[in-house]
Design an enzyme around this catalytic site. Structure first.
Site, PDB file in Angstrom:
ATOM      1  N   GLU A 189      23.673  47.165  62.348  1.00 46.53           N
ATOM      2  CA  GLU A 189      24.115  45.766  62.429  1.00 46.53           C
ATOM      3  C   GLU A 189      25.599  45.789  62.121  1.00 46.53           C
ATOM      4  OE1 GLU A 189      20.524  44.113  63.539  1.00 46.53           O
ATOM      5  OE2 GLU A 189      22.514  43.225  63.417  1.00 46.53           O
ATOM      6  N   ARG A 191      31.520  36.732  56.996  1.00 46.85           N
ATOM      7  CA  ARG A 191      30.154  36.857  57.504  1.00 46.85           C
ATOM      8  C   ARG A 191      30.219  37.429  58.913  1.00 46.85           C
ATOM      9  NH1 ARG A 191      28.973  31.907  58.834  1.00 46.85           N
ATOM     10  NH2 ARG A 191      26.767  32.315  59.267  1.00 46.85           N
ATOM     11  N   CYS A 192      29.343  38.338  59.222  1.00 50.65           N
ATOM     12  CA  CYS A 192      29.388  38.925  60.564  1.00 50.65           C
ATOM     13  C   CYS A 192      29.119  37.862  61.617  1.00 50.65           C
ATOM     14  CB  CYS A 192      28.363  40.033  60.686  1.00 50.65           C
ATOM     15  SG  CYS A 192      26.712  39.445  60.434  1.00 50.65           S
ATOM     16  N   THR A 193      28.329  36.840  61.236  1.00 50.72           N
ATOM     17  CA  THR A 193      27.967  35.784  62.184  1.00 50.72           C
ATOM     18  C   THR A 193      28.900  34.583  62.095  1.00 50.72           C
ATOM     19  OG1 THR A 193      26.487  35.015  60.480  1.00 50.72           O
ATOM     20  CG2 THR A 193      25.492  36.303  62.270  1.00 50.72           C
ATOM     21  N   THR A 212      30.218  49.882  47.751  1.00 52.03           N
ATOM     22  CA  THR A 212      30.699  50.104  46.393  1.00 52.03           C
ATOM     23  C   THR A 212      31.008  48.766  45.719  1.00 52.03           C
ATOM     24  OG1 THR A 212      31.500  52.312  46.894  1.00 52.03           O
ATOM     25  CG2 THR A 212      32.561  51.158  45.047  1.00 52.03           C
ATOM     26  N   ASP A 214      29.144  60.820  54.803  1.00 50.10           N
ATOM     27  CA  ASP A 214      28.778  61.777  55.859  1.00 50.10           C
ATOM     28  C   ASP A 214      27.674  62.721  55.387  1.00 50.10           C
ATOM     29  OD1 ASP A 214      32.011  62.309  57.543  1.00 50.10           O
ATOM     30  OD2 ASP A 214      30.728  60.535  57.249  1.00 50.10           O
ATOM     31  N   ARG A 274      22.436  34.113  60.977  1.00 54.91           N
ATOM     32  CA  ARG A 274      21.318  35.065  61.053  1.00 54.91           C
ATOM     33  C   ARG A 274      19.971  34.393  60.815  1.00 54.91           C
ATOM     34  NH1 ARG A 274      19.915  38.651  56.262  1.00 54.91           N
ATOM     35  NH2 ARG A 274      21.898  37.895  55.475  1.00 54.91           N
ATOM     36  N   ASN A 284      29.143  42.046  51.735  1.00 61.27           N
ATOM     37  CA  ASN A 284      29.093  40.572  51.714  1.00 61.27           C
ATOM     38  C   ASN A 284      27.729  39.987  51.396  1.00 61.27           C
ATOM     39  OD1 ASN A 284      28.034  41.385  54.151  1.00 61.27           O
ATOM     40  ND2 ASN A 284      28.889  39.665  55.291  1.00 61.27           N
TER      41      ASN A 284
HETATM   42  P1  NAP Z   1      31.990  48.944  55.855  1.00 54.04           P
HETATM   43  O1  NAP Z   1      33.322  49.192  55.270  1.00 54.04           O
HETATM   44  O2  NAP Z   1      31.661  49.492  57.162  1.00 54.04           O
HETATM   45  O3  NAP Z   1      30.919  49.485  54.768  1.00 54.04           O
HETATM   46  C1  NAP Z   1      29.555  49.257  54.989  1.00 54.04           C
HETATM   47  C2  NAP Z   1      28.763  50.300  54.192  1.00 54.04           C
HETATM   48  O4  NAP Z   1      28.990  51.575  54.742  1.00 54.04           O
HETATM   49  C3  NAP Z   1      29.186  50.392  52.735  1.00 54.04           C
HETATM   50  O5  NAP Z   1      28.051  50.674  51.942  1.00 54.04           O
HETATM   51  C4  NAP Z   1      30.124  51.579  52.762  1.00 54.04           C
HETATM   52  O6  NAP Z   1      30.248  52.220  51.502  1.00 54.04           O
HETATM   53  C5  NAP Z   1      29.384  52.476  53.712  1.00 54.04           C
HETATM   54  N1  NAP Z   1      30.193  53.535  54.306  1.00 54.04           N
HETATM   55  C6  NAP Z   1      31.519  53.597  54.471  1.00 54.04           C
HETATM   56  N2  NAP Z   1      31.861  54.746  55.094  1.00 54.04           N
HETATM   57  C7  NAP Z   1      30.705  55.434  55.309  1.00 54.04           C
HETATM   58  C8  NAP Z   1      30.369  56.699  55.901  1.00 54.04           C
HETATM   59  N3  NAP Z   1      31.289  57.518  56.400  1.00 54.04           N
HETATM   60  N4  NAP Z   1      29.073  57.064  55.946  1.00 54.04           N
HETATM   61  C9  NAP Z   1      28.109  56.255  55.439  1.00 54.04           C
HETATM   62  N5  NAP Z   1      28.360  55.049  54.865  1.00 54.04           N
HETATM   63  C10 NAP Z   1      29.644  54.659  54.809  1.00 54.04           C
HETATM   64  O7  NAP Z   1      31.683  47.374  55.957  1.00 54.04           O
HETATM   65  P2  NAP Z   1      31.871  46.269  54.817  1.00 54.04           P
HETATM   66  O8  NAP Z   1      33.339  46.158  54.542  1.00 54.04           O
HETATM   67  O9  NAP Z   1      30.959  46.547  53.690  1.00 54.04           O
HETATM   68  O10 NAP Z   1      31.358  44.963  55.579  1.00 54.04           O
HETATM   69  C11 NAP Z   1      32.218  44.300  56.467  1.00 54.04           C
HETATM   70  C12 NAP Z   1      31.898  44.717  57.889  1.00 54.04           C
HETATM   71  O11 NAP Z   1      30.498  44.799  58.064  1.00 54.04           O
HETATM   72  C13 NAP Z   1      32.380  43.700  58.917  1.00 54.04           C
HETATM   73  O12 NAP Z   1      32.785  44.367  60.092  1.00 54.04           O
HETATM   74  C14 NAP Z   1      31.143  42.876  59.227  1.00 54.04           C
HETATM   75  O13 NAP Z   1      31.170  42.296  60.506  1.00 54.04           O
HETATM   76  C15 NAP Z   1      30.076  43.922  59.126  1.00 54.04           C
HETATM   77  N6  NAP Z   1      28.818  43.281  58.784  1.00 54.04           N
HETATM   78  C16 NAP Z   1      27.885  43.138  59.776  1.00 54.04           C
HETATM   79  C17 NAP Z   1      26.699  42.496  59.489  1.00 54.04           C
HETATM   80  C18 NAP Z   1      25.633  42.304  60.528  1.00 54.04           C
HETATM   81  O14 NAP Z   1      24.507  41.935  60.142  1.00 54.04           O
HETATM   82  N7  NAP Z   1      25.907  42.562  61.792  1.00 54.04           N
HETATM   83  C19 NAP Z   1      26.447  42.008  58.224  1.00 54.04           C
HETATM   84  C20 NAP Z   1      27.437  42.181  57.246  1.00 54.04           C
HETATM   85  C21 NAP Z   1      28.627  42.824  57.529  1.00 54.04           C
HETATM   86  P3  NAP Z   1      31.582  51.893  50.626  1.00 54.04           P
HETATM   87  O15 NAP Z   1      31.506  50.461  50.236  1.00 54.04           O
HETATM   88  O16 NAP Z   1      31.453  52.835  49.449  1.00 54.04           O
HETATM   89  O17 NAP Z   1      32.765  52.199  51.492  1.00 54.04           O
HETATM   90  O1  G3P Z   2      27.354  38.969  57.689  1.00 56.76           O
HETATM   91  C1  G3P Z   2      26.062  39.009  57.260  1.00 56.76           C
HETATM   92  C2  G3P Z   2      25.111  38.440  58.270  1.00 56.76           C
HETATM   93  O2  G3P Z   2      23.868  38.920  57.961  1.00 56.76           O
HETATM   94  C3  G3P Z   2      25.250  36.916  58.267  1.00 56.76           C
HETATM   95  O3  G3P Z   2      24.159  36.277  57.689  1.00 56.76           O
HETATM   96  O4  G3P Z   2      22.941  34.183  57.135  1.00 56.76           O
HETATM   97  O5  G3P Z   2      25.405  34.279  56.816  1.00 56.76           O
HETATM   98  O6  G3P Z   2      24.459  34.239  59.125  1.00 56.76           O
HETATM   99  P1  G3P Z   2      24.234  34.661  57.677  1.00 56.76           P
END
Ligand code: NAP
Ligand code: G3P
Length: 488
Positions: free
Chosen positions: A259, A292-294, A189, A224, A446, A163
């Site tokens: 995060e 957005r996570c937030t 990806t 992994d 954030r 995102n």
């Molecule tokens: P995701 O599916 O967990 O993927 C995040 C990253 O991890 C991608 O680069 C993904 O690669 C990689 N990945 C997947 N499986 C992995 C493994 N086994 N080992 C190492 N890396 C691996 O998350 P997303 O769909 O991109 O983002 C949505 C999620 O992220 C939501 O839950 C959201 O809340 C969270 N998020 C949190 C924050 C924060 O700051 N707290 C910010 C943004 C998003 P691939 O794309 O190739 O699968």
């Molecule tokens: O989900 C991504 C996190 O970093 C949110 O950022 O600036 O949209 O609160 P922001």
């Protein structure tokens, strides 16, 4: 910016040792746009052999980079920021087509990244150590002095989510680099083309070869392997709680920063300015379709307040632009069908258990109309699970303490908002919430990016935010001078 370096204008390569390299396997992953299904480009499906090469190269360049003066590192960041700004429209278009982010937010992500680079360059110049005299501890003496400096950890593995593929790459890459580490970037990806543009900018800004290498490829295939690679000294991950927990099980003494997901609550107390609260809640819940996570992911409020708040929310939701991010719609197609299916499953479960859909919740492909769901109860999945989509539940609570208790029952602990005019109630609620950040009279978010940004419980570990990230990816090194003349 890529000028067909890797074949045709839609084929991309990875940055390795200052060169743009193709996958040894010859395999590519086609990235299609969530906006219109068109091909955005092809990225290498890097193999374990490619990962080995990239990490080995990053480690070969550790010493030279660690010995590069910080002001030289900083000057590269300033140039990179200028390049991002000069290519903002081009890069923002890639972002829009690759992850369906509205054009305005995409341009803002590029600008925010430029700002982050400049701020990190400046903060890096402030990296300092200390000198400690031995005699201020019983048994110590003035002849012992500890000189403490901060040194890099080594090679940092940065893994970013879909995102914010540029900004949430730079929030890892920049602090790691300014701290003297080399970096291996594994972007999501769906978002990897955008992330490769960032790497290209860093290269054009003069980042030495091998200091930043990229590996594209499915996390489920190479994840992994790269996470457990012996050449990795720190893992900086942003993504889902599921994957974050998986990585933490594998990491075996490699320090982590995670995060993860969130279920940010907006607690609206009876004395709140409800128009102000509605403005913040709708903006916070539905921007970028709630991806957005937030994002605000639940409203906790008493019946009397909810009855007044609902019409204010509905009038604002009705004004949200829905459709094509190229036209600056904020309600856009979700990143993929799996994501849209998941959101609909939460809505269906809530309705089946008695919740009321006040608006939205219908689907056309991966585009879901912004939904407001009332009378959501704690037996429903929507009360607890993270939709990462344009759906907002209202949970009606008994009183302020009930709101706090329900907020804290979440497995997540990223942020929460509390809306009230009473500063005592605001601080009381803030003191009770088990989260990284409480926003008083503001939506959960954030930024600004020098603030500490952290999640607790299932929302993560470690603290992002410029100076915190620099500190996390460097360590103290002590040199003790034993000045006692007799020891000569
Ligand atoms: P995701 O599916 O967990 O993927 C995040 C990253 O991890 C991608 O680069 C993904 O690669 C990689 N990945 C997947 N499986 C992995 C493994 N086994 N080992 C190492 N890396 C691996 O998350 P997303 O769909 O991109 O983002 C949505 C999620 O992220 C939501 O839950 C959201 O809340 C969270 N998020 C949190 C924050 C924060 O700051 N707290 C910010 C943004 C998003 P691939 O794309 O190739 O699968
Ligand atoms: O989900 C991504 C996190 O970093 C949110 O950022 O600036 O949209 O609160 P922001």
């Amino acid at each position: 910016m890529f000028q067909n370096i890797c074949g045709d204008h839609q084929t991309y390569c990875n940055l390795l040792d200052g060169n743009w390299v193709k996958p040894t396997s010859g395999d590519y992953i086609e990235i299609f746009s969530p906006v219109d299904g068109s091909l955005v480009g092809k990225v290498p499906a890097m193999s374990r052999e490619d990962v080995d090469r990239a990490i080995a190269n990053a480690r070969e360049n550790l010493k030279n980079w660690a010995e590069t003066p910080i002001y030289e590192r900083a000057s590269i960041f300033y140039r990179a920021a200028d390049l991002l700004e000069s290519h903002a429209e081009e890069i923002a278009h890639i972002l829009t087509m690759e992850i369906a982010k509205d054009k305005k937010s995409a341009v803002y992500e590029v600008q925010r990244t430029a700002d982050f680079l400049r701020y990190t360059a400046d903060a890096g110049k402030g990296i300092a150590g200390e000198a400690i005299n031995g005699d201020n501890f019983p048994g110590g003496s003035k002849t012992k002095v500890s000189y403490v400096s901060r040194v890099p950890l080594g090679t940092v593995l940065a893994i970013s989510p879909f995102n914010y593929p540029i900004n949430l790459s730079v929030t890892k890459v920049a602090p790691a680099l300014i701290g003297g580490n080399t970096v291996l970037l594994k972007p999501a990806t769906q978002g990897s083309i955008s992330a490769l543009y960032l790497a290209r900018v860093m290269q054009e800004a003069g980042l030495p070869r091998g200091v930043l290498n990229t590996i594209t490829g499915l996390g489920s295939v190479i994840g992994d392997y790269v996470v457990t690679h012996p050449g990795v000294n720190f893992i900086n991950f942003t993504g889902s709680t599921e994957v974050g927990k998986h990585i933490s099980k594998l990491s075996a003494m490699v320090p982590l920063m995670l995060e993860l997901g969130g279920k940010d609550a907006a607690i609206v107390l009876p004395d709140a300015d409800l128009d102000f609260a509605a403005d913040n809640i709708v903006s916070g819940a539905y921007a970028y379709s709630g991806q957005r996570c937030t994002a605000v992911k639940r409203i906790l409020t008493q019946d009397s307040v909810a009855d007044q708040l609902v019409p204010k929310l509905l009038s604002r939701i009705a004004k949200l632009q829905v459709g094509d991010p190229r036209d600056n719609a904020v309600i856009v197609p979700l990143i993929n069908t799996k994501a849209a299916d998941f959101v609909m499953s939460l809505i269906d479960d809530a309705v089946a258990k008695g919740a009321t859909v006040l608006t939205g919740g219908t689907r056309n492909g991966n585009l879901i109309q912004p939904a407001l769901i009332d009378h959501v109860t704690t037996d429903m999945r929507l009360a607890w699970e993270e939709p990462f989509g344009p759906v907002l539940p209202i949970l009606r609570v008994k009183d302020m303490q009930d709101a706090i208790d329900i907020a804290n029952r979440s497995e997540y602990g990223l942020q929460s908002s509390v809306f009230t005019k009473n500063i005592h109630d605001a601080f009381f609620v803030a003191s009770q919430l088990e989260v990284g950040t409480v926003q008083i009279n503001g939506k959960t978010e954030r930024g600004p990016d020098h603030f500490p940004f952290l999640g607790v419980k299932a929302s993560g570990m470690g603290t992002q935010g410029v100076k915190y990230a620099i500190e996390a990816m460097t360590r103290p090194k002590a040199v003790v001078f034993n000045l006692d003349a007799n020891s000569q």
